[in-house]
Scaffold this motif. Structure first.
Motif, mmCIF file in Angstrom:
data_model
loop_
_atom_site.group_PDB
_atom_site.id
_atom_site.type_symbol
_atom_site.label_atom_id
_atom_site.label_comp_id
_atom_site.label_asym_id
_atom_site.label_seq_id
_atom_site.Cartn_x
_atom_site.Cartn_y
_atom_site.Cartn_z
ATOM 1 N N ILE A 12 1.030 -0.803 -0.046
ATOM 2 C CA ILE A 12 0.212 -0.235 -0.016
ATOM 3 C C ILE A 12 1.043 1.680 0.244
ATOM 4 C CG2 ILE A 12 -1.532 1.018 1.309
ATOM 5 C CD1 ILE A 12 -2.303 -1.467 2.500
ATOM 6 N N LEU A 13 0.894 2.009 -0.683
ATOM 7 C CA LEU A 13 1.442 3.306 -1.036
ATOM 8 C C LEU A 13 0.372 4.145 -0.321
ATOM 9 C CD1 LEU A 13 2.471 2.943 -4.765
ATOM 10 C CD2 LEU A 13 3.850 2.473 -2.536
ATOM 11 N N GLU A 14 0.951 5.453 -0.355
ATOM 12 C CA GLU A 14 0.163 6.134 0.645
ATOM 13 C C GLU A 14 0.909 7.961 0.473
ATOM 14 O OE1 GLU A 14 0.425 6.742 5.028
ATOM 15 O OE2 GLU A 14 -1.974 6.291 4.675
ATOM 16 N N CYS A 15 -0.051 8.722 0.186
ATOM 17 C CA CYS A 15 1.027 10.008 0.096
ATOM 18 C C CYS A 15 1.639 10.955 1.347
ATOM 19 C CB CYS A 15 -0.287 10.709 -0.412
ATOM 20 S SG CYS A 15 0.499 12.673 -0.734
ATOM 21 N N THR A 16 3.079 10.932 1.080
ATOM 22 C CA THR A 16 3.491 11.626 1.461
ATOM 23 C C THR A 16 3.872 13.090 2.457
ATOM 24 O OG1 THR A 16 5.475 12.072 0.795
ATOM 25 C CG2 THR A 16 5.778 10.257 1.832
ATOM 26 N N VAL A 22 -2.141 16.285 7.343
ATOM 27 C CA VAL A 22 -2.949 15.346 8.709
ATOM 28 C C VAL A 22 -3.459 16.048 9.974
ATOM 29 C CG1 VAL A 22 -4.569 13.593 9.292
ATOM 30 C CG2 VAL A 22 -4.111 13.757 6.683
ATOM 31 N N VAL A 23 -1.758 15.852 10.317
ATOM 32 C CA VAL A 23 -1.606 16.621 11.281
ATOM 33 C C VAL A 23 -2.522 17.356 12.079
ATOM 34 C CG1 VAL A 23 0.058 17.241 13.651
ATOM 35 C CG2 VAL A 23 0.212 14.954 11.933
ATOM 36 N N SER A 27 -5.340 19.174 4.815
ATOM 37 C CA SER A 27 -6.099 18.310 4.083
ATOM 38 C C SER A 27 -7.119 17.289 4.298
ATOM 39 C CB SER A 27 -4.290 17.364 3.751
ATOM 40 O OG SER A 27 -5.155 16.390 2.651
ATOM 41 N N PRO A 28 -8.346 17.767 3.485
ATOM 42 C CA PRO A 28 -9.360 16.593 3.496
ATOM 43 C C PRO A 28 -9.418 15.134 3.743
ATOM 44 C CG PRO A 28 -9.111 17.731 1.423
ATOM 45 C CD PRO A 28 -7.542 18.103 2.330
ATOM 46 N N GLY A 29 -8.192 14.162 2.963
ATOM 47 C CA GLY A 29 -8.228 13.411 2.805
ATOM 48 C C GLY A 29 -6.318 12.614 2.500
ATOM 49 N N ILE A 30 -6.156 11.498 2.620
ATOM 50 C CA ILE A 30 -4.883 10.425 2.658
ATOM 51 C C ILE A 30 -5.633 10.288 0.879
ATOM 52 C CG2 ILE A 30 -3.090 9.088 3.143
ATOM 53 C CD1 ILE A 30 -3.943 9.836 5.623
ATOM 54 N N SER A 31 -4.137 10.344 -0.047
ATOM 55 C CA SER A 31 -4.184 9.480 -0.827
ATOM 56 C C SER A 31 -3.052 8.152 -1.074
ATOM 57 C CB SER A 31 -3.346 10.167 -2.285
ATOM 58 O OG SER A 31 -3.514 9.083 -3.766
ATOM 59 N N ILE A 32 -4.662 7.532 -1.082
ATOM 60 C CA ILE A 32 -3.719 5.913 -1.578
ATOM 61 C C ILE A 32 -3.804 4.916 -2.076
ATOM 62 C CG2 ILE A 32 -4.079 3.627 0.004
ATOM 63 C CD1 ILE A 32 -5.033 5.090 2.177
ATOM 64 N N TYR A 33 -2.605 4.198 -2.836
ATOM 65 C CA TYR A 33 -2.972 3.164 -4.158
ATOM 66 C C TYR A 33 -1.886 2.183 -3.323
ATOM 67 C CZ TYR A 33 -2.965 7.493 -7.437
ATOM 68 O OH TYR A 33 -3.058 8.294 -8.229
ATOM 69 N N CYS A 52 -1.854 12.713 -6.687
ATOM 70 C CA CYS A 52 -2.063 12.791 -5.309
ATOM 71 C C CYS A 52 -4.365 14.532 -5.396
ATOM 72 C CB CYS A 52 -1.724 13.964 -3.805
ATOM 73 S SG CYS A 52 -2.962 13.491 -3.127
ATOM 74 N N PRO A 53 -5.364 13.694 -5.356
ATOM 75 C CA PRO A 53 -6.535 14.246 -5.803
ATOM 76 C C PRO A 53 -6.703 15.235 -4.489
ATOM 77 C CG PRO A 53 -7.117 11.936 -5.503
ATOM 78 C CD PRO A 53 -5.064 11.909 -5.641
ATOM 79 N N TYR A 54 -5.817 14.895 -3.334
ATOM 80 C CA TYR A 54 -6.236 15.336 -2.654
ATOM 81 C C TYR A 54 -4.999 17.394 -2.353
ATOM 82 C CZ TYR A 54 -9.259 12.053 -0.436
ATOM 83 O OH TYR A 54 -10.187 11.310 -0.255
ATOM 84 N N CYS A 55 -3.708 16.781 -3.139
ATOM 85 C CA CYS A 55 -2.637 17.782 -2.952
ATOM 86 C C CYS A 55 -2.690 18.774 -4.786
ATOM 87 C CB CYS A 55 -1.170 17.398 -2.888
ATOM 88 S SG CYS A 55 -0.872 16.417 -1.337
ATOM 89 N N HIS A 56 -3.393 17.819 -5.434
ATOM 90 C CA HIS A 56 -3.494 18.703 -6.798
ATOM 91 C C HIS A 56 -2.438 18.827 -7.479
ATOM 92 C CE1 HIS A 56 -7.678 18.710 -6.013
ATOM 93 N NE2 HIS A 56 -7.701 19.914 -5.203
ATOM 94 N N LYS A 57 -1.097 17.924 -7.060
ATOM 95 C CA LYS A 57 -0.437 17.700 -7.988
ATOM 96 C C LYS A 57 0.308 16.296 -7.551
ATOM 97 C CE LYS A 57 2.185 19.903 -4.314
ATOM 98 N NZ LYS A 57 3.008 20.260 -3.267
ATOM 99 N N HIS A 58 1.786 15.993 -8.657
ATOM 100 C CA HIS A 58 2.247 14.674 -8.538
ATOM 101 C C HIS A 58 3.357 14.671 -7.077
ATOM 102 C CE1 HIS A 58 0.911 13.959 -12.551
ATOM 103 N NE2 HIS A 58 1.257 12.520 -12.410
#
Length: 66
Positions: A12-16, A22-23, A27-33, A52-58
Motif C-alpha cells: 500500500i502506497l500512501e501520499c507523504t 493531516v496532523v 488536507s481533506p484526506g489521504i491518497s492511497i494506491y 494525489c487528488p487531494y494535493c492536486h499534484k504529483h
C-alpha cells in the motif's frame, strides 16, 4: 518454494505530503494506491511518484505497513 513465501507481495502506497498535513488538519484526506512488488528485487520500502487528488499534484507515495 515453501507456501506463504510469495515472491510478489501486495503493498500500500500512501501520499507523504498528505500524511504531514493531516496532523495540521489542512488536507481533506489521504491518497492511497495499491500495487505489487517483487520481494527479492526490491527488499527495501518502495517509493513512487503518483498523482494525489487531494494535493492536486504529483507527490511521492511511500510504502506503509498493512
Amino acid at each position: 518454494m515453501p507456501k506463504g513465501k510469495d515472491v510478489r507481495v501486495i503493498v500500500i502506497l500512501e501520499c507523504t505530503s498528505c500524511v504531514r498535513n493531516v496532523v495540521n488538519k489542512e488536507s481533506p484526506g489521504i491518497s492511497i494506491y495499491i500495487t505489487q512488488k517483487n520481494r527479492h528485487n526490491t527488499p527495501s520500502r518502495l517509493e513512487l511518484t503518483k498523482f494525489c487528488p487531494y494535493c492536486h499534484k504529483h507527490t511521492i507515495h511511500g510504502e506503509i505497513k498493512k
